[in-house]
Design an enzyme around this catalytic site. Structure first.
Site, PDB file in Angstrom:
ATOM      1  N   TYR A 119      47.235 -44.818 -41.110  1.00 20.41           N
ATOM      2  CA  TYR A 119      47.318 -45.946 -40.169  1.00 20.41           C
ATOM      3  C   TYR A 119      48.782 -46.314 -39.924  1.00 20.41           C
ATOM      4  O   TYR A 119      49.218 -46.459 -38.779  1.00 20.41           O
ATOM      5  CB  TYR A 119      46.519 -47.115 -40.741  1.00 20.41           C
ATOM      6  CG  TYR A 119      46.773 -48.454 -40.083  1.00 20.41           C
ATOM      7  CD1 TYR A 119      46.405 -48.686 -38.756  1.00 20.41           C
ATOM      8  CD2 TYR A 119      47.381 -49.499 -40.797  1.00 20.41           C
ATOM      9  CE1 TYR A 119      46.641 -49.915 -38.165  1.00 20.41           C
ATOM     10  CE2 TYR A 119      47.614 -50.725 -40.214  1.00 20.41           C
ATOM     11  CZ  TYR A 119      47.246 -50.930 -38.892  1.00 20.41           C
ATOM     12  OH  TYR A 119      47.484 -52.156 -38.300  1.00 20.41           O
ATOM     13  N   LEU A 174      42.919 -60.718 -33.014  1.00 19.79           N
ATOM     14  CA  LEU A 174      44.090 -61.296 -32.342  1.00 19.79           C
ATOM     15  C   LEU A 174      43.905 -61.351 -30.828  1.00 19.79           C
ATOM     16  O   LEU A 174      44.423 -62.267 -30.170  1.00 19.79           O
ATOM     17  CB  LEU A 174      45.349 -60.493 -32.698  1.00 19.79           C
ATOM     18  CG  LEU A 174      45.735 -60.555 -34.180  1.00 19.79           C
ATOM     19  CD1 LEU A 174      47.021 -59.767 -34.442  1.00 19.79           C
ATOM     20  CD2 LEU A 174      45.912 -62.008 -34.638  1.00 19.79           C
ATOM     21  N   LYS A 191      51.330 -46.156 -36.463  1.00 19.78           N
ATOM     22  CA  LYS A 191      52.191 -47.204 -35.901  1.00 19.78           C
ATOM     23  C   LYS A 191      53.614 -46.676 -35.738  1.00 19.78           C
ATOM     24  O   LYS A 191      54.303 -47.018 -34.766  1.00 19.78           O
ATOM     25  CB  LYS A 191      52.159 -48.449 -36.787  1.00 19.78           C
ATOM     26  CG  LYS A 191      50.786 -49.131 -36.860  1.00 19.78           C
ATOM     27  CD  LYS A 191      50.294 -49.575 -35.495  1.00 19.78           C
ATOM     28  CE  LYS A 191      49.014 -50.390 -35.564  1.00 19.78           C
ATOM     29  NZ  LYS A 191      48.512 -50.815 -34.253  1.00 19.78           N
TER      30      LYS A 191
HETATM   31  P1  NAI Z   1      40.989 -55.838 -34.698  1.00 17.00           P
HETATM   32  O1  NAI Z   1      40.485 -54.637 -35.415  1.00 17.00           O
HETATM   33  O2  NAI Z   1      40.227 -57.100 -34.840  1.00 17.00           O
HETATM   34  O3  NAI Z   1      41.148 -55.525 -33.144  1.00 17.00           O
HETATM   35  C1  NAI Z   1      41.424 -54.236 -32.644  1.00 17.00           C
HETATM   36  C2  NAI Z   1      40.578 -54.020 -31.429  1.00 17.00           C
HETATM   37  O4  NAI Z   1      40.807 -52.692 -30.937  1.00 17.00           O
HETATM   38  C3  NAI Z   1      39.070 -54.139 -31.730  1.00 17.00           C
HETATM   39  O5  NAI Z   1      38.477 -55.113 -30.897  1.00 17.00           O
HETATM   40  C4  NAI Z   1      38.533 -52.758 -31.460  1.00 17.00           C
HETATM   41  O6  NAI Z   1      37.227 -52.749 -30.889  1.00 17.00           O
HETATM   42  C5  NAI Z   1      39.567 -52.192 -30.500  1.00 17.00           C
HETATM   43  N1  NAI Z   1      39.567 -50.731 -30.547  1.00 17.00           N
HETATM   44  C6  NAI Z   1      39.515 -49.933 -31.636  1.00 17.00           C
HETATM   45  N2  NAI Z   1      39.438 -48.635 -31.257  1.00 17.00           N
HETATM   46  C7  NAI Z   1      39.471 -48.623 -29.906  1.00 17.00           C
HETATM   47  C8  NAI Z   1      39.409 -47.589 -28.937  1.00 17.00           C
HETATM   48  N3  NAI Z   1      39.303 -46.296 -29.282  1.00 17.00           N
HETATM   49  N4  NAI Z   1      39.447 -47.928 -27.634  1.00 17.00           N
HETATM   50  C9  NAI Z   1      39.534 -49.242 -27.267  1.00 17.00           C
HETATM   51  N5  NAI Z   1      39.593 -50.269 -28.132  1.00 17.00           N
HETATM   52  C10 NAI Z   1      39.549 -49.955 -29.444  1.00 17.00           C
HETATM   53  O7  NAI Z   1      42.493 -56.039 -35.176  1.00 17.00           O
HETATM   54  P2  NAI Z   1      43.445 -57.311 -34.943  1.00 17.00           P
HETATM   55  O8  NAI Z   1      43.575 -58.025 -36.214  1.00 17.00           O
HETATM   56  O9  NAI Z   1      43.020 -58.034 -33.731  1.00 17.00           O
HETATM   57  O10 NAI Z   1      44.837 -56.569 -34.665  1.00 17.00           O
HETATM   58  C11 NAI Z   1      45.271 -56.303 -33.349  1.00 17.00           C
HETATM   59  C12 NAI Z   1      46.375 -55.258 -33.420  1.00 17.00           C
HETATM   60  O11 NAI Z   1      47.430 -55.747 -34.240  1.00 17.00           O
HETATM   61  C13 NAI Z   1      45.942 -53.928 -34.007  1.00 17.00           C
HETATM   62  O12 NAI Z   1      46.577 -52.879 -33.300  1.00 17.00           O
HETATM   63  C14 NAI Z   1      46.435 -53.976 -35.426  1.00 17.00           C
HETATM   64  O13 NAI Z   1      46.741 -52.672 -35.918  1.00 17.00           O
HETATM   65  C15 NAI Z   1      47.696 -54.821 -35.279  1.00 17.00           C
HETATM   66  N6  NAI Z   1      48.003 -55.562 -36.488  1.00 17.00           N
HETATM   67  C16 NAI Z   1      47.236 -56.617 -36.875  1.00 17.00           C
HETATM   68  C17 NAI Z   1      47.530 -57.315 -38.025  1.00 17.00           C
HETATM   69  C18 NAI Z   1      46.768 -58.520 -38.457  1.00 17.00           C
HETATM   70  O14 NAI Z   1      47.088 -59.047 -39.534  1.00 17.00           O
HETATM   71  N7  NAI Z   1      45.789 -59.019 -37.708  1.00 17.00           N
HETATM   72  C19 NAI Z   1      48.641 -56.898 -38.891  1.00 17.00           C
HETATM   73  C20 NAI Z   1      49.399 -55.775 -38.375  1.00 17.00           C
HETATM   74  C21 NAI Z   1      49.072 -55.139 -37.222  1.00 17.00           C
HETATM   75  C1  15L Z   2      47.480 -54.656 -40.834  1.00 14.89           C
HETATM   76  O1  15L Z   2      48.171 -53.854 -40.209  1.00 14.89           O
HETATM   77  C2  15L Z   2      46.034 -54.792 -40.560  1.00 14.89           C
HETATM   78  O2  15L Z   2      45.740 -54.641 -39.190  1.00 14.89           O
HETATM   79  C3  15L Z   2      45.455 -56.107 -41.052  1.00 14.89           C
HETATM   80  O3  15L Z   2      44.047 -55.973 -41.078  1.00 14.89           O
HETATM   81  C4  15L Z   2      45.991 -56.449 -42.441  1.00 14.89           C
HETATM   82  O4  15L Z   2      45.580 -55.489 -43.356  1.00 14.89           O
HETATM   83  C5  15L Z   2      47.502 -56.495 -42.396  1.00 14.89           C
HETATM   84  O5  15L Z   2      48.045 -55.305 -41.893  1.00 14.89           O
HETATM   85  C6  15L Z   2      48.124 -56.764 -43.765  1.00 14.89           C
HETATM   86  O6  15L Z   2      49.010 -56.018 -44.180  1.00 14.89           O
HETATM   87  O7  15L Z   2      47.726 -57.748 -44.397  1.00 14.89           O
END
Ligand code: NAI
Ligand code: 15L
Length: 276
Positions: free
Chosen positions: A144, A23, A148
């Site tokens: 996880y 994202l 949150k």
């Molecule tokens: P992603 O896993 O692709 O991105 C998360 C980023 O955080 C990664 O680039 C990773 O390198 C970085 N990261 C992890 N540990 C770290 C640390 N200790 N220090 C600094 N950076 C660190 O996940 P995505 O899909 O981009 O999601 C972004 C956020 O939105 C996350 O917090 C995720 O939990 C939340 N989210 C995403 C969903 C989705 O469907 N994409 C659904 C619900 C929540």
């Molecule tokens: C999340 O919170 C995760 O970051 C994502 O990778 C998906 O698993 C998403 O929820 C989901 O529920 O589909």
């Protein structure tokens, strides 16, 4: 209006954590339209850095490093951290210590607002037969999800104690397209995700808000009426992807926990510990 005031962007400086992730990569171009300078940070390499960006590779567990990035920042979009279930010690460092480090720095530097990427997994143990709004009790489905909930509670505390504003985005499933029948319900298009972040940054006075991140999908588990003041109106729908699962229509087999509960397969995991 003279040319210099016409060119001025709404924010002087924004910070984006998790900028190398799925994202984060979607948001970077949009944020360049919103701020003169976008500080981008991640523990992973940040790729090509645009002229309006300042890039720093950093672990969110590094408190001093993160605090330094918050100096002079108007608002933060906090996407960084572990985004799936993981061993407790990993969650502890990235998601619990990381979000504490963020808020302690935000407070110290007088940053006005945080947009916090929470998740549907904060409420994943609610049944798929119920519709939730912003006041639904937390029912995390994994460590996880618990992390949150911690972020949502920490942000609530910083708002009640110091008036620091946060919009908690309980994101559904934001990917290029749904990956399974459940995601036809939880799908949030990238375009709608960017619009949700825009509304969260630009709305005057948000206080402490909870908003669900889903597109205008045919089946809905979440009701955003109480966050209506954000003005978020999703433009997309998962309906265009129905054909992907024509042979696997969503069922509601209540004997199967992954179908009974909103968190899907996350509810079947168990607390993990790092090996070795
Ligand atoms: P992603 O896993 O692709 O991105 C998360 C980023 O955080 C990664 O680039 C990773 O390198 C970085 N990261 C992890 N540990 C770290 C640390 N200790 N220090 C600094 N950076 C660190 O996940 P995505 O899909 O981009 O999601 C972004 C956020 O939105 C996350 O917090 C995720 O939990 C939340 N989210 C995403 C969903 C989705 O469907 N994409 C659904 C619900 C929540
Ligand atoms: C999340 O919170 C995760 O970051 C994502 O990778 C998906 O698993 C998403 O929820 C989901 O529920 O589909």
């Amino acid at each position: 209006m003279n040319s210099s005031s016409a060119a001025r962007k709404p924010f002087r400086r924004l910070l984006l954590t998790g900028a190398a992730g799925n994202l984060g990569r979607q948001l970077r171009a949009a944020m360049g339209e919103w701020a003169d300078v976008v500080r981008v940070t991640d523990i992973a390499p940040l790729g090509e850095v645009a002229p309006h960006e300042e890039a720093t590779v950093l672990d969110l567990a590094d408190r001093d490093g993160l605090h330094a990035l918050l100096e002079g920042v108007d608002a933060v979009v906090h996407l960084g951290g572990i985004s799936v279930d993981a061993p407790f010690d990993d969650i502890l460092e990235a998601n619990l210590r990381g979000v504490y480090n963020l808020y302690s720095g935000v407070h110290r530097h007088g940053v006005r607002r945080v947009v916090f990427a929470s998740s549907n997994h904060a409420i994943g143990f609610h049944e798929t037969t119920t519709v939730l709004d912003a006041d639904a009790p937390l029912r995390p489905d994994s460590l996880y999800g618990v992390s949150k909930c911690f972020g949502e509670s920490l942000s609530r505390y910083y708002f009640d104690r110091f008036g620091l504003e946060t919009v908690c985005l309980r994101i559904g499933s934001s990917f290029e397209e749904p990956k399974n029948p459940r995601m036809l319900v939880t799908y949030l298009s990238y375009r709608d995700f960017i619009e949700l972040v825009r509304c969260s940054l630009f709305t005057n006075r948000v206080g402490h808000a909870i908003v669900y991140g889903a597109s205008d999908n045919p089946v809905k588990w979440w009701d955003n009426t109480k966050a209506g003041f954000l003005g978020f109106r999703p433009q997309d729908s998962s309906a265009q992807f129905n054909h992907l699962f024509a042979d696997r229509a969503p069922t509601t087999d209540l004997d199967d926990p992954a179908q009974r509960y909103q968190g899907g397969p996350f509810v079947l995991g168990e607390p993990m510990e790092r090996q070795g």
